[in-house]
Design a protein around this motif. Structure first.
Motif, PDB file in Angstrom:
ATOM      1  N   LYS A 181       0.317   4.568  -2.369  1.00  0.00           N
ATOM      2  CA  LYS A 181       0.925   5.753  -1.767  1.00  0.00           C
ATOM      3  C   LYS A 181       2.438   5.679  -1.960  1.00  0.00           C
ATOM      4  N   VAL A 182       2.990   6.810  -2.313  1.00  0.00           N
ATOM      5  CA  VAL A 182       4.425   6.874  -2.547  1.00  0.00           C
ATOM      6  C   VAL A 182       5.052   7.785  -1.496  1.00  0.00           C
ATOM      7  N   GLY A 183       6.142   7.293  -0.877  1.00  0.00           N
ATOM      8  CA  GLY A 183       6.818   8.086   0.142  1.00  0.00           C
ATOM      9  C   GLY A 183       8.311   8.167  -0.110  1.00  0.00           C
ATOM     10  N   LEU A 184       8.933   9.115   0.567  1.00  0.00           N
ATOM     11  CA  LEU A 184      10.371   9.305   0.435  1.00  0.00           C
ATOM     12  C   LEU A 184      11.010   9.209   1.812  1.00  0.00           C
ATOM     13  N   ARG A 185      12.089   8.438   1.905  1.00  0.00           N
ATOM     14  CA  ARG A 185      12.816   8.388   3.176  1.00  0.00           C
ATOM     15  C   ARG A 185      13.766   9.572   3.247  1.00  0.00           C
ATOM     16  N   ILE A 186      13.686  10.299   4.349  1.00  0.00           N
ATOM     17  CA  ILE A 186      14.579  11.430   4.550  1.00  0.00           C
ATOM     18  C   ILE A 186      15.593  11.092   5.634  1.00  0.00           C
ATOM     19  N   ASN A 187      16.710  11.775   5.578  1.00  0.00           N
ATOM     20  CA  ASN A 187      17.762  11.595   6.586  1.00  0.00           C
ATOM     21  C   ASN A 187      17.940  12.914   7.329  1.00  0.00           C
ATOM     22  N   PRO A 188      17.412  12.984   8.547  1.00  0.00           N
ATOM     23  CA  PRO A 188      17.490  14.255   9.277  1.00  0.00           C
ATOM     24  C   PRO A 188      18.882  14.549   9.842  1.00  0.00           C
ATOM     25  N   GLY A 194      28.027   9.355   6.127  1.00  0.00           N
ATOM     26  CA  GLY A 194      28.163   8.490   4.957  1.00  0.00           C
ATOM     27  C   GLY A 194      27.099   7.409   4.847  1.00  0.00           C
ATOM     28  N   SER A 195      26.145   7.402   5.745  1.00  0.00           N
ATOM     29  CA  SER A 195      25.076   6.393   5.707  1.00  0.00           C
ATOM     30  C   SER A 195      24.327   6.440   4.377  1.00  0.00           C
ATOM     31  N   ARG A 196      23.903   5.297   3.883  1.00  0.00           N
ATOM     32  CA  ARG A 196      23.185   5.250   2.606  1.00  0.00           C
ATOM     33  C   ARG A 196      21.687   5.479   2.753  1.00  0.00           C
ATOM     34  N   PHE A 197      21.220   5.774   3.966  1.00  0.00           N
ATOM     35  CA  PHE A 197      19.775   5.823   4.199  1.00  0.00           C
ATOM     36  C   PHE A 197      19.166   7.217   4.178  1.00  0.00           C
ATOM     37  N   GLY A 198      18.292   7.428   3.215  1.00  0.00           N
ATOM     38  CA  GLY A 198      17.488   8.630   3.189  1.00  0.00           C
ATOM     39  C   GLY A 198      18.163   9.804   2.504  1.00  0.00           C
ATOM     40  N   VAL A 199      17.309  10.724   2.036  1.00  0.00           N
ATOM     41  CA  VAL A 199      17.786  11.917   1.340  1.00  0.00           C
ATOM     42  C   VAL A 199      18.076  12.996   2.376  1.00  0.00           C
ATOM     43  N   ASP A 201       0.820  -1.212   0.000  1.00  0.00           N
ATOM     44  CA  ASP A 201       0.000   0.000   0.000  1.00  0.00           C
ATOM     45  C   ASP A 201       0.851   1.257   0.000  1.00  0.00           C
ATOM     46  N   HIS A 202       1.944   1.227   0.794  1.00  0.00           N
ATOM     47  CA  HIS A 202       2.886   2.352   0.814  1.00  0.00           C
ATOM     48  C   HIS A 202       4.216   1.837   0.264  1.00  0.00           C
ATOM     49  N   ILE A 203       4.742   2.535  -0.721  1.00  0.00           N
ATOM     50  CA  ILE A 203       6.065   2.168  -1.249  1.00  0.00           C
ATOM     51  C   ILE A 203       6.984   3.358  -0.983  1.00  0.00           C
ATOM     52  N   ILE A 204       8.011   3.103  -0.160  1.00  0.00           N
ATOM     53  CA  ILE A 204       8.878   4.189   0.267  1.00  0.00           C
ATOM     54  C   ILE A 204      10.217   4.068  -0.437  1.00  0.00           C
ATOM     55  N   PHE A 205      10.616   5.177  -1.039  1.00  0.00           N
ATOM     56  CA  PHE A 205      11.851   5.192  -1.820  1.00  0.00           C
ATOM     57  C   PHE A 205      12.954   5.916  -1.065  1.00  0.00           C
ATOM     58  N   ASN A 206      14.187   5.515  -1.380  1.00  0.00           N
ATOM     59  CA  ASN A 206      15.348   6.030  -0.661  1.00  0.00           C
ATOM     60  C   ASN A 206      16.014   7.196  -1.389  1.00  0.00           C
ATOM     61  N   GLN A 210      22.144   8.192  19.015  1.00  0.00           N
ATOM     62  CA  GLN A 210      22.715   7.019  19.689  1.00  0.00           C
ATOM     63  C   GLN A 210      24.236   7.111  19.607  1.00  0.00           C
ATOM     64  N   ASP A 211      24.910   6.822  20.716  1.00  0.00           N
ATOM     65  CA  ASP A 211      26.359   6.870  20.602  1.00  0.00           C
ATOM     66  C   ASP A 211      26.977   5.479  20.696  1.00  0.00           C
ATOM     67  N   GLY A 212      28.074   5.318  19.982  1.00  0.00           N
ATOM     68  CA  GLY A 212      28.808   4.067  20.021  1.00  0.00           C
ATOM     69  C   GLY A 212      28.164   2.923  19.268  1.00  0.00           C
ATOM     70  N   HIS A 213      27.129   3.221  18.500  1.00  0.00           N
ATOM     71  CA  HIS A 213      26.414   2.155  17.797  1.00  0.00           C
ATOM     72  C   HIS A 213      26.350   2.455  16.312  1.00  0.00           C
ATOM     73  N   GLU A 214      27.506   2.762  15.717  1.00  0.00           N
ATOM     74  CA  GLU A 214      27.463   3.275  14.360  1.00  0.00           C
ATOM     75  C   GLU A 214      26.779   2.330  13.370  1.00  0.00           C
ATOM     76  N   ILE A 215      26.954   1.005  13.577  1.00  0.00           N
ATOM     77  CA  ILE A 215      26.333   0.124  12.567  1.00  0.00           C
ATOM     78  C   ILE A 215      24.811   0.098  12.691  1.00  0.00           C
ATOM     79  N   TYR A 216      24.280   0.656  13.766  1.00  0.00           N
ATOM     80  CA  TYR A 216      22.819   0.742  13.886  1.00  0.00           C
ATOM     81  C   TYR A 216      22.312   2.167  13.754  1.00  0.00           C
ATOM     82  N   ASP A 217      23.155   3.070  13.280  1.00  0.00           N
ATOM     83  CA  ASP A 217      22.769   4.475  13.226  1.00  0.00           C
ATOM     84  C   ASP A 217      22.652   4.970  11.781  1.00  0.00           C
TER      85      ASP A 217
END
Ligand SMILES: *Cc1c(COP(=O)(O)O)cnc(C)c1O
Length: 375
Positions: A121-128, A145-150, A98-103, A133-140
Motif C-alpha cells: 500500500k502506498v500513502g502520502l503524508r499531507i500537511n493540513p 516552513g515545516s518539511r512534513f507533508g504536502v 505493508d504501508h509505505i508513506i511518502f512525504n 499546539q502552542d509554544g512547541h514549535e520543534i514538535y509541531d
C-alpha cells in the motif's frame, strides 16, 4: 530479584502498567474497528513486543532500521514513513513493510511503481497546516516552513494514481479535541480526495492512555471518517503505548554545596533522559516534592561535564545521603530510545518488573557499547 535489588542506573518497564495501557488501546480498536500500531521511535523495547503484539495491530517505523525491528520482532502489520527514502534502502523497505508513506510527490513518482508491483500500500503524508499546539514549535509538524507533508497548495490531484491512503501527523501529547480540529482542517483542504482512498492514518501524538483523555471523542472522530468516506482508520501512537509504564532507578553518588544543596546521581539528564533538557520537562520523582515543598531541597545533577546536566530541583522529607536510590517515573518513552554515551557515560541497564512483582534485568551494557560507536 526485587525492585530494590536492581543495579543502578536502570530503566524498569512495568509489565502490568504497560498492559493496562494496551487494554485501553485495544478497547478503542474493538469498539471502532480502527487499527492502532506502535510508533517504535517512542518505545522499542523488543522484550515487550510479544505482549504489545497481543493487543495492537502492528508497528510503524521512521526508516529502515525501525522497520526491520518491527518486522523481525513483532511480525505484524508494518508501516513506515520517512521525509525521504534512500535509493539503496528502498527495496528492503518495500520487502518488509505493508504501508509505505511518502512525504512528497517526487518521492512517490520515484518509488511508487516498485512498491505497487510488490503488492504494498502506498500513502502520502499531507500537511493540513493546522497548528493546535502552542509554544512547541520543534514538535509541531504544522509550524511554518515545516518539511512534513504536502500542503494543499502543492497537492497534485493528477498524480494520485496508486495512492490508497493519506497520512497526517500533527499532534504531540494532545487530547481528542485537537484531533477533531485537525480533522476538520484535513476535510476542508483534502476532503475532495478522501472518497477515492481506502484508508487514512491519524499519525501519533494522541495521549489516549492519559487520565483526562476524552476517548469517546476520539471514537467519534474515527467513526465519522469511516462512515462519511468509507475509510479504514489507522492511529500510530508512541507515547500512549508506554505512558507512565516505566521507571529509571538511580543512586546518589555524592552531595555537594554551592549556595544550594546538590546531589550527584549515577545518571545524566543529557545521556539518559535528554528530553528533560530538549523538550524540556520535569520528570516525576517518587516520594519527592517541588523545591521548598518538603524540608530538604536538592538540585539533582548528572555525572557529565555539562553544567546544564541537571534534572531539576526536588525536595525530600529526609536529607539525602550517598547510596540512596531515587526512582524517576514515566521513563519508558523517549528516554530509552534516546540514550547516548557522551563523556563515556555507561548506558543504564534495562529491566522488566513482571506482574507478580519479580524484576529481571534483560540487558546490561558496558565499555564496549561506548567504544563500538567510535573509531
Ligand atoms: C512521532 C510520530 C508518531 C508517534 O508520536 P507520539 O507523540 O509518540 O505518539 C507517530 N507517527 C509519526 C509520523 C511520528 O513522527
Amino acid at each position: 530479584m526485587r525492585f530494590d535489588e536492581l543495579p543502578t542506573p536502570c530503566y524498569v518497564v512495568d509489565e502490568a502498567l504497560l498492559e493496562k495501557n494496551l487494554k485501553i488501546l485495544s478497547g478503542v480498536m474493538e469498539r471502532t474497528g480502527a487499527k492502532i500500531i506502535l510508533a517504535q521511535k517512542a518505545f522499542s523495547m523488543t522484550a515487550m513486543y510479544p505482549l504489545i503484539g497481543e493487543y495492537l495491530a502492528g508497528t510503524t517505523a521512521s526508516g529502515l532500521y525501525e522497520a526491520r525491528l518491527g518486522h523481525e520482532e513483532m511480525g505484524k502489520e508494518n508501516h513506515v514513513f520517512a521525509p525521504a527514502y534512500r535509493e539503496d534502502e528502498i527495496d528492503e523497505i518495500i520487502s518488509i513493510c505493508d504501508h509505505i508513506i511518502f512525504n512528497s510527490f517526487s518521492q512517490l513518482e520515484r518509488f511508487k511503481d516498485k512498491a505497487l508491483q510488490a503488492g504494498k500500500k502506498v500513502g502520502l503524508r499531507i500537511n493540513p497546516e493546522c497548528s493546535t499546539q502552542d509554544g512547541h514549535e520543534i514538535y509541531d509538524p504544522c509550524s511554518p516552513g515545516s518539511r512534513f507533508g504536502v500542503t494543499s497548495a502543492d497537492f497534485h490531484s493528477d498524480l494520485l494514481e496508486g495512492i490508497s491512503g493519506l497520512h497526517f501527523h500533527t499532534l504531540c501529547q494532545q487530547n481528542s479535541d485537537d484531533l477533531e480540529t485537525t480533522l476538520h482542517a484535513v476535510e476542508e483542504k483534502f476532503g475532495e480526495w478522501l472518497p477515492q482512498m481506502e484508508w487514512i492514518n491519524f499519525g501519533g501524538g494522541h495521549h489516549i492512555t492519559r487520565e483526562d483523555y476524552d476517548i469517546p471523542r476520539l471514537e467519534a472522530c474515527i467513526k465519522r471518517m469511516q462512515e462519511t468516506y468509507g475509510l479504514e482508520v489507522y492511529i500510530e501512537p508512541g507515547e500512549a503505548v508506554a505512558l507512565n509504564a516505566g521507571y529509571m532507578i538511580t543512586s546518589v553518588l555524592d552531595l555537594h554545596k554551592n549556595g544550594i544543596d546538590i546531589a550527584i546521581l549515577d545518571t545524566s539528564a543529557t545521556c539518559h533522559m535528554p528530553d528533560v533538557l530538549e523538550m524540556p520537562y520535569r520528570p516525576p520523582l517518587l516520594g519527592s516534592g517541588e523545591a521548598g515543598e518538603k524540608n530538604y531541597t536538592y538540585r539533582l545533577g548528572g555525572q557529565t561535564c555539562l553544567t546544564g546536566d541537571v534534572i531539576g530541583d526536588y525536595s525530600f522529607d529526609e536529607p539525602l545521603k550517598s547510596g540512596d536510590r531515587l526512582v524517576f517515573g514515566d521513563m519508558a518513552i523517549y528516554s530509552m530510545v534516546k540514550t547516548n554515551t557522551f563523556n563515556g557515560m555507561p548506558l543504564p541497564a534495562i529491566a522488566i518488573q513482571h506482574k507478580d512483582g519479580d524484576c529481571k534485568v534483560v540487558r546490561e551494557f558496558g565499555y564496549e557499547e561506548f567504544k563500538v560507536r567510535l573509531a
